[in-house]
Design a protein around this motif. Structure first.
Motif, short mmCIF file in Angstrom:
data_model
loop_
_atom_site.label_atom_id
_atom_site.label_comp_id
_atom_site.label_asym_id
_atom_site.label_seq_id
_atom_site.Cartn_x
_atom_site.Cartn_y
_atom_site.Cartn_z
N ASP A 26 0.76 -1.01 0.06
CA ASP A 26 -0.04 0.11 0.05
C ASP A 26 1.00 1.33 0.17
O ASP A 26 0.67 2.09 0.79
CB ASP A 26 -1.03 -0.04 1.17
CG ASP A 26 -1.85 -1.14 1.19
OD1 ASP A 26 -3.13 -0.65 0.66
OD2 ASP A 26 -1.68 -2.36 1.23
N ALA A 64 2.33 4.84 -0.54
CA ALA A 64 1.71 5.99 -1.05
C ALA A 64 2.84 7.03 -1.88
O ALA A 64 3.80 7.43 -0.96
CB ALA A 64 1.54 6.60 0.46
N GLY A 91 1.71 9.39 -4.54
CA GLY A 91 1.29 10.33 -5.02
C GLY A 91 1.54 10.60 -6.63
O GLY A 91 1.69 11.97 -7.12
N GLN A 116 0.85 14.07 -9.50
CA GLN A 116 0.65 15.18 -8.76
C GLN A 116 1.06 16.31 -9.75
O GLN A 116 2.23 16.15 -10.17
CB GLN A 116 1.26 15.35 -7.36
CG GLN A 116 0.59 14.42 -6.27
CD GLN A 116 0.92 14.79 -4.92
OE1 GLN A 116 2.29 15.37 -4.81
NE2 GLN A 116 0.59 14.75 -4.06
N ARG A 147 7.08 8.14 -14.08
CA ARG A 147 6.65 6.93 -14.53
C ARG A 147 7.82 6.26 -15.58
O ARG A 147 7.71 5.09 -15.37
CB ARG A 147 5.66 7.25 -15.49
CG ARG A 147 4.16 7.45 -14.36
CD ARG A 147 2.98 7.59 -15.32
NE ARG A 147 1.76 7.90 -14.44
CZ ARG A 147 1.21 8.83 -13.98
NH1 ARG A 147 1.98 9.84 -14.09
NH2 ARG A 147 0.03 8.85 -13.26
N TRP A 157 -1.94 -4.90 -1.73
CA TRP A 157 -2.57 -3.98 -1.36
C TRP A 157 -3.99 -4.32 -0.88
O TRP A 157 -4.64 -5.32 -1.11
CB TRP A 157 -3.23 -3.18 -2.81
CG TRP A 157 -3.18 -1.72 -3.00
CD1 TRP A 157 -4.41 -0.71 -2.53
CD2 TRP A 157 -2.09 -0.79 -3.08
NE1 TRP A 157 -3.87 0.36 -2.65
CE2 TRP A 157 -2.60 0.45 -2.69
CE3 TRP A 157 -0.65 -0.88 -3.53
CZ2 TRP A 157 -1.69 1.49 -3.13
CZ3 TRP A 157 0.21 0.01 -3.69
CH2 TRP A 157 -0.44 1.35 -3.26
N THR A 173 -4.75 5.16 0.25
CA THR A 173 -4.28 4.91 -0.91
C THR A 173 -5.04 3.93 -1.67
O THR A 173 -4.79 2.82 -1.87
CB THR A 173 -2.72 4.55 -1.08
OG1 THR A 173 -2.72 3.37 -0.08
CG2 THR A 173 -1.85 5.66 -0.47
N GLN A 181 -4.89 3.05 -7.31
CA GLN A 181 -3.41 3.60 -7.13
C GLN A 181 -2.18 2.31 -7.06
O GLN A 181 -1.39 2.38 -7.98
CB GLN A 181 -3.14 4.43 -5.94
CG GLN A 181 -3.88 5.83 -5.77
CD GLN A 181 -3.44 6.70 -4.62
OE1 GLN A 181 -2.32 6.47 -4.00
NE2 GLN A 181 -4.37 7.33 -4.32
N GLU A 184 -2.35 0.97 -10.65
CA GLU A 184 -1.41 1.80 -11.65
C GLU A 184 0.07 1.52 -11.51
O GLU A 184 0.61 1.57 -12.32
CB GLU A 184 -1.89 3.24 -11.33
CG GLU A 184 -1.05 4.26 -12.54
CD GLU A 184 -1.19 5.55 -12.00
OE1 GLU A 184 -0.74 6.30 -12.82
OE2 GLU A 184 -1.69 5.93 -10.93
N ILE A 185 0.47 1.44 -10.11
CA ILE A 185 1.61 1.13 -9.62
C ILE A 185 2.36 0.07 -10.06
O ILE A 185 3.28 -0.14 -10.97
CB ILE A 185 1.98 1.20 -8.17
CG1 ILE A 185 1.59 2.74 -7.71
CG2 ILE A 185 3.28 0.76 -8.01
CD1 ILE A 185 1.55 2.90 -6.08
#
Length: 329
Positions: free
Chosen positions: A163, A165, A167, A170, A257, A271, A278, A282, A285-286
């Motif tokens: 999990d 975090a 961002g 942004q 990215r 996750w 989060t 997210q 996507e990661i």
């Protein structure tokens, strides 16, 4: 009626001012011990860039090394539910306290940026003589650990994200609430002493990140609050708000990215399906950005899978490492 309303307003103002001052005073009385004095018996320390960093170890000396880095307001012991079982499966599990949390010394320059975090990650591995290692990280700690992994991908055997975090995406710097006040020392310390370093808030905070409140036991709360007697904790965590949590990291390696797509070591992304901090989107996507990533989603889990479903996390990590690390097979 006017007089009553006036007294109520005055009482509210007094509470708003006096209560935080009381918490800051309590923190000053509590934070009296050096990290080495406050640390549990038998604690281990490694010197990294002049700082003594606290860590704990599980498993055999010759097992494949797995470094674990924590997130906000945590420390090495908070990994115990997965570290000990992974150690029993033959891995050399090493959980580290990352400043400004736990029993590690805090840097004089109060730099808690991703770049500084990454330097400490690699410096810690150097201090232990680890040329190659796997690394796992939770939540806020993800930015600095990924920064380290992207800086030295040839040293990373495998990457495990819990999990994280980050961002990603942004377009603006994170907005610090009440920035004009928190940029000043005393208001920042009052806020920090009332929240992050307030032991009375620990249980409440954990319940915001854990789906099942029954897991937030008195014993678990005590683990998280134990390092709050280290000298200078409130001041250090207050600075972390500025140079860590709300730092502008849009130019960091972990924010690009393209760096994810170029990272070739195997990656496991774990996750919680019900993560409110989060969200699962997210995590998806990661995982999609890495060329060699697996995504494992745990039902009924919010933001701290290693606490909420430790047996499943151990199973996932052990299986992943045994499949991807020749030395662990």
């Amino acid at each position: 009626m006017i007089r009553i309303v006036g007294w109520l307003a005055l009482t509210l103002v007094v509470l708003i001012v006096v209560v935080p001052i009381g918490f800051r005073g309590a923190a000053a009385l509590r934070e009296t011990r050096s990290p080495q004095e406050a640390a549990p018996p038998g604690s281990l320390f490694a010197t990294v860039d002049g700082l003594k960093m606290h860590y704990q170890v599980w498993g055999p000396q010759d097992g494949p090394p797995l470094l674990l880095f924590h997130g906000t307001a945590s420390w090495a012991e908070t990994y115990r539910d997965i570290a000990a079982p992974l150690g029993e499966q033959g891995f050399r599990v090493i959980a580290v306290d990352m400043p400004p949390f736990g029993y590690s010394e805090r840097p004089a320059n109060q730099d808690y940026s991703r770049a500084a975090h990454a330097k400490r990650v690699l410096g810690f591995a150097d201090a232990l003589g680890l040329r190659h290692f796997s690394v796992g990280v939770h939540s806020y700690g993800g930015g600095g650990v990924i920064e380290a992994a992207f800086s030295a991908p040839d040293r990373i055997d495998a990457l495990i994200l819990l999990d994280a975090a980050l961002g990603l995406g942004q377009t603006e710097a994170p907005a610090l609430p009440f920035a004009s006040l928190l940029d000043r020392d005393w208001p920042r310390q009052l806020l920090t002493a009332s929240t992050f370093t307030n032991p009375f808030m620990t249980g409440f905070g954990l319940r915001q990140f854990i789906e099942n409140d029954d897991l937030v036991t008195a014993e678990r709360i005590a683990i998280y609050t134990r390092p709050l007697n280290v000298k200078g904790t409130t001041n250090a965590v207050g600075h972390w708000l500025l140079s860590g949590l709300y730092n502008d990291e849009r130019k960091s390696l972990a924010a690009n990215r393209a760096n994810y797509r170029a990272f070739t070591p195997p990656v496991l992304v774990i996750w919680g399906r019900d993560d409110t901090t989060t969200p699962l989107a997210q995590g998806k996507e990661i995982a999609s950005l890495f060329p060699h990533a697996e995504l494992a989603v745990l039902d009924g889990v919010n933001h701290i899978p290693q606490v909420e479903r430790p047996q499943d996390v151990v199973r996932l990590i052990a299986s992943f490492l045994k499949r991807t690390l020749p030395a662990a097979q």
